[in-house]
Design a protein around this motif. Structure first.
Motif, PDB file in Angstrom:
ATOM      1  N   ASP A   1      73.480  32.304  39.899  1.00 25.63           N
ATOM      2  CA  ASP A   1      72.802  31.791  38.720  1.00 25.63           C
ATOM      3  C   ASP A   1      71.414  32.426  38.625  1.00 25.63           C
ATOM      4  N   ARG A   2      70.743  32.089  37.560  1.00 26.51           N
ATOM      5  CA  ARG A   2      69.386  32.567  37.397  1.00 26.51           C
ATOM      6  C   ARG A   2      68.560  32.143  38.615  1.00 26.51           C
ATOM      7  N   PRO A   3      67.712  33.030  39.137  1.00 27.60           N
ATOM      8  CA  PRO A   3      66.904  32.637  40.291  1.00 27.60           C
ATOM      9  C   PRO A   3      65.924  31.523  39.920  1.00 27.60           C
ATOM     10  N   ASP A   4      65.486  30.786  40.924  1.00 28.71           N
ATOM     11  CA  ASP A   4      64.522  29.707  40.681  1.00 28.71           C
ATOM     12  C   ASP A   4      63.128  30.267  40.409  1.00 28.71           C
ATOM     13  N   ILE A   5      62.840  31.369  41.089  1.00 29.27           N
ATOM     14  CA  ILE A   5      61.498  31.944  41.017  1.00 29.27           C
ATOM     15  C   ILE A   5      61.629  33.457  40.914  1.00 29.27           C
ATOM     16  N   ARG A   6      60.737  34.078  40.158  1.00 31.99           N
ATOM     17  CA  ARG A   6      60.669  35.542  40.161  1.00 31.99           C
ATOM     18  C   ARG A   6      59.313  35.948  40.725  1.00 31.99           C
ATOM     19  N   VAL A   7      59.344  36.778  41.758  1.00 34.71           N
ATOM     20  CA  VAL A   7      58.093  37.260  42.350  1.00 34.71           C
ATOM     21  C   VAL A   7      57.974  38.743  42.022  1.00 34.71           C
ATOM     22  N   THR A   8      56.860  39.108  41.397  1.00 38.71           N
ATOM     23  CA  THR A   8      56.637  40.507  41.046  1.00 38.71           C
ATOM     24  C   THR A   8      55.457  41.040  41.854  1.00 38.71           C
ATOM     25  N   GLY A   9      55.686  42.130  42.538  1.00 39.43           N
ATOM     26  CA  GLY A   9      54.624  42.736  43.342  1.00 39.43           C
ATOM     27  C   GLY A   9      53.712  43.584  42.478  1.00 39.43           C
ATOM     28  N   HIS A  10      52.422  43.449  42.687  1.00 35.27           N
ATOM     29  CA  HIS A  10      51.426  44.274  42.010  1.00 35.27           C
ATOM     30  C   HIS A  10      50.495  44.836  43.085  1.00 35.27           C
ATOM     31  N   GLN A  11      49.861  45.954  42.803  1.00 32.47           N
ATOM     32  CA  GLN A  11      48.814  46.436  43.710  1.00 32.47           C
ATOM     33  C   GLN A  11      47.564  45.606  43.435  1.00 32.47           C
ATOM     34  N   TRP A  12      47.124  44.623  44.228  1.00 36.51           N
ATOM     35  CA  TRP A  12      47.715  44.183  45.458  1.00 36.51           C
ATOM     36  C   TRP A  12      47.729  42.678  45.452  1.00 36.51           C
ATOM     37  N   TRP A  13      48.669  42.117  44.713  1.00 38.00           N
ATOM     38  CA  TRP A  13      48.813  40.671  44.643  1.00 38.00           C
ATOM     39  C   TRP A  13      50.231  40.323  44.205  1.00 38.00           C
ATOM     40  N   TRP A  14      50.551  39.043  44.278  1.00 36.30           N
ATOM     41  CA  TRP A  14      51.914  38.590  43.982  1.00 36.30           C
ATOM     42  C   TRP A  14      51.910  37.718  42.731  1.00 36.30           C
ATOM     43  N   GLU A  15      52.690  38.131  41.714  1.00 39.26           N
ATOM     44  CA  GLU A  15      52.852  37.300  40.530  1.00 39.26           C
ATOM     45  C   GLU A  15      54.059  36.401  40.776  1.00 39.26           C
ATOM     46  N   VAL A  16      53.919  35.118  40.494  1.00 39.92           N
ATOM     47  CA  VAL A  16      54.992  34.165  40.790  1.00 39.92           C
ATOM     48  C   VAL A  16      55.364  33.416  39.520  1.00 39.92           C
ATOM     49  N   GLN A  17      56.605  33.621  39.027  1.00 37.49           N
ATOM     50  CA  GLN A  17      57.055  32.937  37.811  1.00 37.49           C
ATOM     51  C   GLN A  17      58.107  31.907  38.176  1.00 37.49           C
ATOM     52  N   TYR A  18      57.911  30.677  37.722  1.00 38.87           N
ATOM     53  CA  TYR A  18      58.905  29.623  37.946  1.00 38.87           C
ATOM     54  C   TYR A  18      59.831  29.561  36.751  1.00 38.87           C
ATOM     55  N   LEU A  19      61.148  29.691  36.998  1.00 38.45           N
ATOM     56  CA  LEU A  19      62.120  29.821  35.909  1.00 38.45           C
ATOM     57  C   LEU A  19      63.029  28.604  35.817  1.00 38.45           C
ATOM     58  N   ASP A  20      62.555  27.486  36.362  1.00 36.84           N
ATOM     59  CA  ASP A  20      63.371  26.279  36.421  1.00 36.84           C
ATOM     60  C   ASP A  20      63.458  25.615  35.042  1.00 36.84           C
ATOM     61  N   GLY A  21      64.666  25.231  34.644  1.00 31.49           N
ATOM     62  CA  GLY A  21      64.838  24.470  33.407  1.00 31.49           C
ATOM     63  C   GLY A  21      64.601  25.272  32.148  1.00 31.49           C
ATOM     64  N   ALA A  22      64.288  24.562  31.050  1.00 26.82           N
ATOM     65  CA  ALA A  22      64.104  25.198  29.746  1.00 26.82           C
ATOM     66  C   ALA A  22      62.878  26.108  29.761  1.00 26.82           C
ATOM     67  N   VAL A  23      62.848  27.027  28.785  1.00 27.19           N
ATOM     68  CA  VAL A  23      61.785  28.030  28.750  1.00 27.19           C
ATOM     69  C   VAL A  23      60.390  27.388  28.694  1.00 27.19           C
ATOM     70  N   ASP A  24      60.275  26.270  27.995  1.00 27.73           N
ATOM     71  CA  ASP A  24      58.945  25.656  27.895  1.00 27.73           C
ATOM     72  C   ASP A  24      58.515  24.985  29.210  1.00 27.73           C
ATOM     73  N   ARG A  25      59.401  24.987  30.191  1.00 28.89           N
ATOM     74  CA  ARG A  25      59.038  24.471  31.514  1.00 28.89           C
ATOM     75  C   ARG A  25      58.646  25.616  32.455  1.00 28.89           C
ATOM     76  N   HIS A  26      58.821  26.835  32.002  1.00 33.27           N
ATOM     77  CA  HIS A  26      58.482  27.983  32.861  1.00 33.27           C
ATOM     78  C   HIS A  26      56.967  28.122  32.945  1.00 33.27           C
ATOM     79  N   PHE A  27      56.491  28.607  34.073  1.00 34.50           N
ATOM     80  CA  PHE A  27      55.054  28.876  34.191  1.00 34.50           C
ATOM     81  C   PHE A  27      54.827  29.984  35.210  1.00 34.50           C
ATOM     82  N   THR A  28      53.637  30.520  35.171  1.00 36.33           N
ATOM     83  CA  THR A  28      53.291  31.631  36.053  1.00 36.33           C
ATOM     84  C   THR A  28      52.104  31.251  36.916  1.00 36.33           C
ATOM     85  N   THR A  29      52.173  31.633  38.175  1.00 35.94           N
ATOM     86  CA  THR A  29      51.034  31.431  39.063  1.00 35.94           C
ATOM     87  C   THR A  29      50.931  32.689  39.936  1.00 35.94           C
TER      88      THR A  29
END
Ligand code: CUA
Length: 335
Positions: A117-145
């Motif tokens: 299924d769709r992953p719970d979290i998407r982690v994207t690597g950047h030079q030099w930090w980690w972007e963390v997207q939560y993909l749980d539930g409906a789109v309006d529940r998604h957020f980025t940290t």
């Protein structure tokens, strides 16, 4: 006595490396436990081989030897069984066994084969930090940290790994092995923590000047605490509650900050740097290189290039003392 002391010191130095927050032999989840079990098996086998080799070497050195004339001629073929057994059969059996055990361990881990299924979290690597997207539930529940991943303890979490620039590697030693973040090739890693706790991780693939300062933190929480954390992160940022914070927000939006960062609930929507909507809720800044406190925030804003040379965060030097203080007060209110 002196020798014993020396041995004890050497042992102490070796053991000091174990038991730390990033000890892969001290697993805190199922995947890390499989890897750690395999590591102990390999360590055991190779230690046994080393001991046997030292005994044989000692025996060769100490055994009674005669003169050259008493030796058998070289071409008589003596000792060839030793070479065949010790040099070929035993290494083949050991290496083949370890190889198969390793493959079995690896194959038990889920991969990105389209069957999940769709992953719970998407982690994207950047030079030099980690972007963390939560993909749980409906789109309006998604957020980025950023740089800090919260998970519920005691249940598996699927994380999709991607990269925005070069290859990075996601490694939280107490929870799992290393897995690469490759541009254009999403990978899947399933992590699970047995118990609530804080597990530190590190980028494990050289990715440029600040590779060593690309750290991440996994915070495993009891289910209810985790749900509360999620609910807090979904929402917009806290609005200023006093004049100082209001001035800080004004400065954030007027100065270069807003060109790179997002603070949800304001006009700052840029995605070059980490999302700062709930910055104050995070433990560290600059990809966990520094603890998140007033002094470090002020230092980071004004001297990022001295602290983390070549990072994309510029030195913001055009602020007066009062402006800097207000800006930091505002950042610290974003919980
Ligand atoms: Cu990212 Cu090393």
């Amino acid at each position: 006595m002196r020798l014993q002391l020396l041995l004890l010191t050497v042992l102490a130095v070796f053991l000091a490396g174990c038991g730390g927050p990033q000890n892969m032999l001290g697993p805190a989840g199922p995947a890390a436990r499989d890897i750690s079990t395999l590591s102990w098996i390999v360590l055991g086998i190779f230690s046994a081989v080393a001991v046997i080799m030292w005994v044989l070497l000692g025996w060769t050195a100490l055994r009674r030897r005669g003169s050259l004339s008493e030796h058998e001629p070289v071409d008589i073929g003596g000792g060839q069984n030793w070479i065949l057994t010790g040099g070929f059969v035993i290494p083949f059996v050991i290496l083949a066994t370890v190889f198969v055990l390793g493959l079995r361990t690896m194959m038990a881990f889920p991969v990105n084969d389209g069957k999940h299924d769709r992953p719970d979290i998407r982690v994207t690597g950047h030079q030099w930090w980690w972007e963390v997207q939560y993909l749980d539930g409906a789109v309006d529940r998604h957020f980025t940290t950023a740089n800090e991943i919260h998970i519920p303890a005691g249940r598996p979490v699927d994380i999709e790994l991607e990269s925005a620039d070069v290859i990075h590697s996601f490694w939280v030693p107490k929870l799992h092995g290393k897995e690469d973040l490759v541009p254009g090739q999403p990978n899947l890693i399933r992590i699970e923590a047995d118990r609530p706790g804080i597990y530190s991780g590190q980028c494990a693939e050289f990715c440029g000047a600040q590779h060593a300062h690309m750290m991440l933190v996994v915070v495993a929480q009891p289910e209810t605490e985790y749900q509360a954390w999620m609910a807090g992160q979904v929402g917009s940022s806290a609005q200023p509650v006093n004049g100082e914070q209001a001035l800080g927000q004004q400065i954030f939006l007027a100065k270069p900050c807003a060109l790179c960062h997002t603070i949800r609930g304001t006009e700052a929507h840029a995605t070059v740097g980490p999302d700062l909507t709930h910055l104050a809720s995070r433990q560290g800044i600059a990809a966990n290189m520094l603890p998140n406190n007033e002094a470090n925030l002020a230092a980071w804003v004004t001297h990022a290039q001295a602290l983390k040379p070549a990072s994309r965060m510029p030195n913001v030097t055009q602020l007066s003392g009062l402006q800097l203080q207000s800006l930091v007060a505002y950042l610290q209110s974003l919980n």
